[in-house]
Design a protein around this motif. Structure first.
Motif, short mmCIF file in Angstrom:
data_model
loop_
_atom_site.label_atom_id
_atom_site.label_comp_id
_atom_site.label_asym_id
_atom_site.label_seq_id
_atom_site.Cartn_x
_atom_site.Cartn_y
_atom_site.Cartn_z
N LEU A 1 -4.40 -42.75 -7.05
CA LEU A 1 -5.60 -42.01 -6.80
C LEU A 1 -5.43 -40.85 -7.96
CD1 LEU A 1 -8.18 -41.31 -5.26
CD2 LEU A 1 -6.64 -40.10 -3.64
N PHE A 2 -4.59 -40.36 -8.48
CA PHE A 2 -4.63 -39.61 -9.63
C PHE A 2 -5.03 -40.03 -10.73
CE2 PHE A 2 -2.15 -37.53 -13.18
CZ PHE A 2 -2.86 -36.25 -13.05
N ASP A 3 -4.68 -41.15 -11.11
CA ASP A 3 -5.01 -42.00 -12.03
C ASP A 3 -6.65 -42.28 -12.15
OD1 ASP A 3 -2.50 -42.05 -13.30
OD2 ASP A 3 -2.14 -44.13 -12.54
N LYS A 4 -7.27 -42.50 -10.93
CA LYS A 4 -8.59 -42.68 -10.75
C LYS A 4 -9.48 -41.26 -11.06
CE LYS A 4 -10.11 -45.48 -7.40
NZ LYS A 4 -10.30 -45.95 -6.13
N VAL A 5 -9.12 -40.47 -10.53
CA VAL A 5 -9.45 -38.99 -10.69
C VAL A 5 -9.36 -38.75 -12.22
CG1 VAL A 5 -9.54 -36.57 -10.37
CG2 VAL A 5 -9.10 -38.22 -8.41
N LEU B 1 -0.20 -28.10 -11.26
CA LEU B 1 -1.68 -28.19 -11.77
C LEU B 1 -2.80 -28.42 -10.56
CD1 LEU B 1 -3.80 -29.48 -13.94
CD2 LEU B 1 -2.58 -31.56 -13.41
N ILE B 2 -3.54 -27.76 -10.55
CA ILE B 2 -4.84 -28.35 -9.72
C ILE B 2 -5.98 -28.85 -10.44
CG2 ILE B 2 -6.61 -27.43 -8.16
CD1 ILE B 2 -4.92 -24.81 -7.78
N LEU B 3 -6.12 -29.99 -9.81
CA LEU B 3 -7.18 -30.95 -10.52
C LEU B 3 -8.24 -31.20 -9.34
CD1 LEU B 3 -7.67 -32.63 -13.14
CD2 LEU B 3 -6.90 -34.56 -12.17
N GLN B 4 -9.60 -30.44 -10.01
CA GLN B 4 -10.54 -30.56 -8.99
C GLN B 4 -11.82 -31.36 -9.26
OE1 GLN B 4 -13.43 -27.81 -8.94
NE2 GLN B 4 -13.85 -27.30 -6.74
N ALA B 5 -12.22 -32.41 -8.47
CA ALA B 5 -13.18 -33.19 -8.86
C ALA B 5 -14.05 -33.62 -7.81
CB ALA B 5 -12.64 -34.44 -9.38
N VAL C 1 -1.53 -32.64 -1.80
CA VAL C 1 -0.45 -31.59 -2.43
C VAL C 1 0.59 -32.63 -2.74
CG1 VAL C 1 0.92 -29.52 -2.19
CG2 VAL C 1 -1.27 -29.88 -1.08
N ASN C 2 1.38 -32.75 -3.84
CA ASN C 2 2.54 -33.46 -4.31
C ASN C 2 3.60 -32.65 -4.95
OD1 ASN C 2 4.28 -35.00 -5.72
ND2 ASN C 2 2.76 -36.81 -5.92
N ILE D 1 -2.05 -30.49 -7.16
CA ILE D 1 -2.94 -30.42 -6.06
C ILE D 1 -4.05 -31.57 -6.75
CG2 ILE D 1 -4.32 -28.95 -4.55
CD1 ILE D 1 -2.40 -26.75 -4.70
N LEU D 2 -4.53 -32.31 -5.76
CA LEU D 2 -5.39 -33.12 -6.43
C LEU D 2 -6.74 -33.16 -5.12
CD1 LEU D 2 -6.27 -35.49 -8.39
CD2 LEU D 2 -5.40 -37.00 -6.43
N ILE D 3 -7.78 -32.64 -5.64
CA ILE D 3 -8.88 -32.35 -4.80
C ILE D 3 -10.13 -33.20 -5.19
CG2 ILE D 3 -10.62 -30.61 -4.01
CD1 ILE D 3 -8.37 -28.35 -4.69
#
Length: 537
Positions: free
Chosen positions: A94-98, A157-161, A181-182, A188-190
């Motif tokens: 999912l991180f790669d997709k974001v 790192l916070i990645l907000q999309a 949260v990892n 933190i992937l949002i």
């Protein structure tokens, strides 16, 4: 990739997996505000604050918050309805997709940090899709100096999309929005939600794991302020119970309004700003917060009065959870740096929808532990999706939804602090209903609540007479300066005393039932603080 703004020369988004077209680094509040206006994503109100809409989500979505279950978290996190596990490989995909979603886009990047006590500083890098979300991060997190930015590397790192929509069947989420949260990758992937509170509370959850687990520091969902003599007061409570309002005292320096740590000799703010509920905000009731809504502040999901740019703070048609985000220095008496010494007074704020608990009462250590573990209140409208009127809830440590560890871990740390500092006074404050339950009684007067808290802090309640509450056993003062004595005993405020007794017995039963899951880990002192379920009318 085009890059603008101040940054660490070695900081590289590509190394994080981001191949964006343009990256704006650490822009000023003025620049972020102007960019938001140019993009048509917001407008200014009559005081110069930036007003935006967070879209579909106007509050947190707790059922869509996940924690990656791996070697770090598997045996430490208290898994269940609050801490929902997410597979490491599913996170990676999912991180790669974001990251692919960000490809070719314009982004706003901010270097910030959490924890005002430098011993526990946590460096944060945030990547946002919108400039106003980046403004929120500037306002809410602590702000490094220009020299610090030039050398700062991030711990998290916070990645907000917000515009990214997950496919639950493929990505393992519950629906299109998510916060994950990892702790191993420190990310933190949002996605799918533009509600800024997800970023703020994401970092709070991280600190609620790291500080108690690694440093034996008590992380707290509370506000804090300091008197002229250096006496620190803590205000625990869920959203809507009055933490922000009651800690913003013109006669005391504000340490912070929501999230703090209690280390040996230090109470310190996690944040660099405030995220205040502003429904029914007025210059008369909350002058410090009202004046903080000025250029550099961010207003979310508000409504203007017809034909003007004046905010109608009484209008909850979009949401009851209207919010004002602003840097702490917008509060005139904010303390810098934002930390103080050991607390002298601790206030547990509860919004009692039953109208049973006293407006103020003093707790023994056993009662303090019992009420801390119980965390009774009512969720008020707007703080979470689907909450439209007060709902009775028990939220351990007055913030269960933000706790990765088992609640008893935090309770044990608090108990240790109270044993080490027996001079600390603990008070239970009911900011909810009086004279009847929700729907028949009335909400407690903010003016009276302020007077009670002031009296507790300045020692005016040290030598007054107290009487025990017949159900909960807490000690109620019979007189408080500037407060009518007839409201101090809640039973006296009900016309129908038998109805009060029945409702009190009902609430006591709810306390006892809720505490069953903690009883086997509680000592006799705590168990003795339980309310009496059987009450004679």
């Amino acid at each position: 990739m085009q890059e603008y703004g101040l940054k660490n020369a070695s900081a590289n988004l590509a190394e994080m997996g981001l191949n964006v077209a343009t990256a704006h680094w650490n822009l000023s509040p003025e620049e972020l505000t102007q960019k938001t206006l140019e993009l048509g994503q917001g407008e200014l109100n009559d005081t110069g604050a930036l007003c935006v809409s967070t879209g579909k989500f106007t509050g947190r979505s707790p059922k869509d918050k996940f924690t990656v279950k791996d070697a770090i978290t598997e045996k430490s996190v208290d898994w269940g309805d609050v801490n929902i596990p997410f597979a490491p490989d599913a996170f990676d995909k999912l991180f790669d997709k974001v990251c692919a979603h960000f490809s070719g886009k314009e982004v706003w990047v901010r270097d910030a940090y959490a924890c005002a006590d430098p011993t526990y500083r946590l460096n944060i890098r945030v990547v946002n899709e919108t400039p106003w979300a980046n403004l929120f991060c500037n306002d809410l997190f602590l702000r490094p100096s220009e020299d610090e930015i030039k050398t700062q590397n991030h711990d998290w790192l916070i990645l907000q999309a917000p515009s990214f929509q997950a496919d639950p069947a493929v990505d393992g989420t519950r629906q299109a929005n998510f916060t994950i949260v990892n702790f191993t990758r420190k990310i933190i992937l949002i996605g799918g939600s533009a509600y800024t509170g997800e970023m703020k509370k994401g970092i709070f959850g991280v600190l609620n794991f790291v500080l108690p687990h690694d440093h034996k520091v008590l992380s707290m969902h509370c506000s804090a302020n300091e008197g002229k003599d250096g006496d620190v007061a803590l205000f625990f409570g869920l959203s809507g119970t009055g933490k922000t309002t009651l800690s913003a005292d013109p006669n005391r320096a504000l340490i912070g309004d929501d999230e703090h740590g209690w280390a040996n000799g230090s109470v310190f703010n996690f944040e660099g700003g405030c995220y205040a509920k502003c429904i029914d905000l007025s210059a008369e009731k909350e002058p410090e917060i009202f004046r903080a809504v000025k250029p550099g502040a961010l207003l979310e999901n508000i409504v203007f009065k017809q034909g003007s740019k004046e905010v109608d703070y009484h209008d909850g048609s979009i949401t009851e959870n209207t919010r004002a985000a602003y840097p702490i220095y917008h509060i005139e008496n904010a303390k810098d740096p934002s930390y103080g010494g050991e607390p002298k007074n601790i206030f547990f704020l509860t919004c009692d929808a039953f109208g049973i608990l006293p407006p103020i009462s003093k707790l023994t250590k056993g009662q303090a532990m019992y009420h801390f573990i119980s965390g009774y209140t009512a969720k008020v409208a707007g703080t979470e999706v689907g909450v439209t009127e007060p709902q009775t809830t028990f939220s351990a440590c007055f913030g269960r939804v933000f706790l990765p560890l088992h609640p008893t871990k935090y309770a044990e740390l608090l108990g240790k602090k109270l044993e080490e500092h027996p001079e600390v006074n603990v008070w239970l404050i009911n900011t909810g209903w009086s004279g009847g339950a929700y729907g028949t009684g009335h909400r407690m007067s903010l003016k009276h609540t302020r007077s009670m808290i002031t009296a507790a802090m300045n020692g005016a309640l040290d030598n007054v007479e107290y009487t025990p509450n017949n159900v909960f056993g807490v000690m109620m003062p019979t007189s408080v300066p500037n407060v009518p004595s007839e409201i101090l005993n809640p039973r006296d405020t009900w016309e129908d005393k038998e109805a009060y007794d029945k409702k009190a017995a009902e609430l006591a039963g709810l306390f006892v039932k809720n505490f069953e899951k903690y009883a086997d880990q509680a000592n006799e002192e705590i168990l003795a603080a339980a309310p009496k379920v059987s009450v004679e009318a």
